[in-house]
Write a protein that holds these residues in place. Structure first.
Motif, PDB file in Angstrom:
ATOM      1  N   ILE A  38     -18.172 -18.301  19.540  1.00 24.73           N
ATOM      2  CA  ILE A  38     -19.500 -18.808  19.860  1.00 24.73           C
ATOM      3  C   ILE A  38     -19.762 -18.453  21.314  1.00 24.73           C
ATOM      4  CG2 ILE A  38     -20.998 -20.823  20.065  1.00 24.73           C
ATOM      5  CD1 ILE A  38     -19.215 -22.221  17.976  1.00 24.73           C
ATOM      6  N   LEU A  39     -20.638 -17.498  21.533  1.00 24.92           N
ATOM      7  CA  LEU A  39     -21.011 -17.099  22.883  1.00 24.92           C
ATOM      8  C   LEU A  39     -22.241 -17.905  23.268  1.00 24.92           C
ATOM      9  CD1 LEU A  39     -20.316 -15.333  25.270  1.00 24.92           C
ATOM     10  CD2 LEU A  39     -21.835 -13.598  24.331  1.00 24.92           C
ATOM     11  N   GLY A  45     -27.038 -15.198  33.507  1.00 25.77           N
ATOM     12  CA  GLY A  45     -25.773 -14.488  33.337  1.00 25.77           C
ATOM     13  C   GLY A  45     -24.574 -15.389  33.100  1.00 25.77           C
ATOM     14  N   ASN A  46     -24.798 -16.689  32.930  1.00 23.83           N
ATOM     15  CA  ASN A  46     -23.696 -17.627  32.696  1.00 23.83           C
ATOM     16  C   ASN A  46     -23.501 -17.846  31.203  1.00 23.83           C
ATOM     17  OD1 ASN A  46     -23.260 -18.248  35.493  1.00 23.83           O
ATOM     18  ND2 ASN A  46     -25.190 -19.378  35.424  1.00 23.83           N
ATOM     19  N   ALA A  47     -22.256 -17.706  30.750  1.00 28.33           N
ATOM     20  CA  ALA A  47     -21.970 -17.902  29.334  1.00 28.33           C
ATOM     21  C   ALA A  47     -20.533 -18.380  29.166  1.00 28.33           C
ATOM     22  CB  ALA A  47     -22.177 -16.606  28.552  1.00 28.33           C
ATOM     23  N   THR A  48     -20.312 -19.110  28.083  1.00 25.90           N
ATOM     24  CA  THR A  48     -18.985 -19.554  27.700  1.00 25.90           C
ATOM     25  C   THR A  48     -18.723 -19.036  26.298  1.00 25.90           C
ATOM     26  OG1 THR A  48     -19.243 -21.564  29.006  1.00 25.90           O
ATOM     27  CG2 THR A  48     -17.501 -21.560  27.350  1.00 25.90           C
ATOM     28  N   ASP A  49     -17.520 -18.517  26.067  1.00 22.59           N
ATOM     29  CA  ASP A  49     -17.140 -18.035  24.742  1.00 22.59           C
ATOM     30  C   ASP A  49     -16.085 -18.977  24.178  1.00 22.59           C
ATOM     31  OD1 ASP A  49     -16.731 -16.581  22.445  1.00 22.59           O
ATOM     32  OD2 ASP A  49     -15.833 -14.849  23.445  1.00 22.59           O
ATOM     33  N   PHE A  50     -16.472 -19.718  23.154  1.00 25.83           N
ATOM     34  CA  PHE A  50     -15.532 -20.558  22.425  1.00 25.83           C
ATOM     35  C   PHE A  50     -14.979 -19.673  21.315  1.00 25.83           C
ATOM     36  CE2 PHE A  50     -18.756 -23.277  24.233  1.00 25.83           C
ATOM     37  CZ  PHE A  50     -18.022 -24.299  24.800  1.00 25.83           C
ATOM     38  N   ALA A  51     -13.741 -19.225  21.452  1.00 24.03           N
ATOM     39  CA  ALA A  51     -13.183 -18.285  20.476  1.00 24.03           C
ATOM     40  C   ALA A  51     -11.805 -18.752  20.033  1.00 24.03           C
ATOM     41  CB  ALA A  51     -13.090 -16.887  21.083  1.00 24.03           C
TER      42      ALA A  51
END
Length: 125
Positions: A38-39, A45-51
């Motif tokens: 889940i990006l 430009g701020n993002a978190t990737d729940f992977a």
């Protein structure tokens, strides 16, 4: 009203549960070999990737603001075991972001793969 099935029935139900009183119920819908990414972009430009696997989904659920954001269908389709869902996230009814979700449902009716991208920088409405 028509008797036509929902275009992406699994993901439609998934987001309804996620927006409900017990979002952790989605954990009952995933396969043993479940994986996700889940990006989650918040703009600039701020993002978190729940992977990862189930543990990553649990982590995602724990950080969510339960009952704050809701998911609304814009369009969807199903092709075989794959469902695609284009939606809008709203906070207190106000559009906040657009997202697209792709999911693969296995033969047992459980979600095996989930890919979601969310951005507050683009709207489809």
């Amino acid at each position: 009203m028509t008797d036509a099935p929902a275009a992406a029935p699994f993901l439609t139900a998934w987001f309804e549960i996620l927006d409900g009183d017990e979002p952790s119920r989605i954990l009952d819908l995933i396969s043993d070999d479940f994986s996700l990414s889940i990006l989650f972009s918040t703009g600039d430009g701020n993002a978190t990737d729940f992977a990862g696997d189930r543990a990553a989904l649990v982590g995602y659920l724990e950080q969510r603001e339960k009952g704050t954001r809701t998911h609304h269908l814009l369009s969807a389709t199903t092709l075989g075991q794959d469902e695609l869902f284009l939606g809008e996230v709203r906070r207190a009814g106000v559009p906040e972001a657009t997202f697209v979700a792709a999911g693969r449902v296995n033969d047992e009716g459980r979600l095996q793969r989930l890919l979601i991208g969310r951005s507050s920088e683009i709207r489809f409405t």
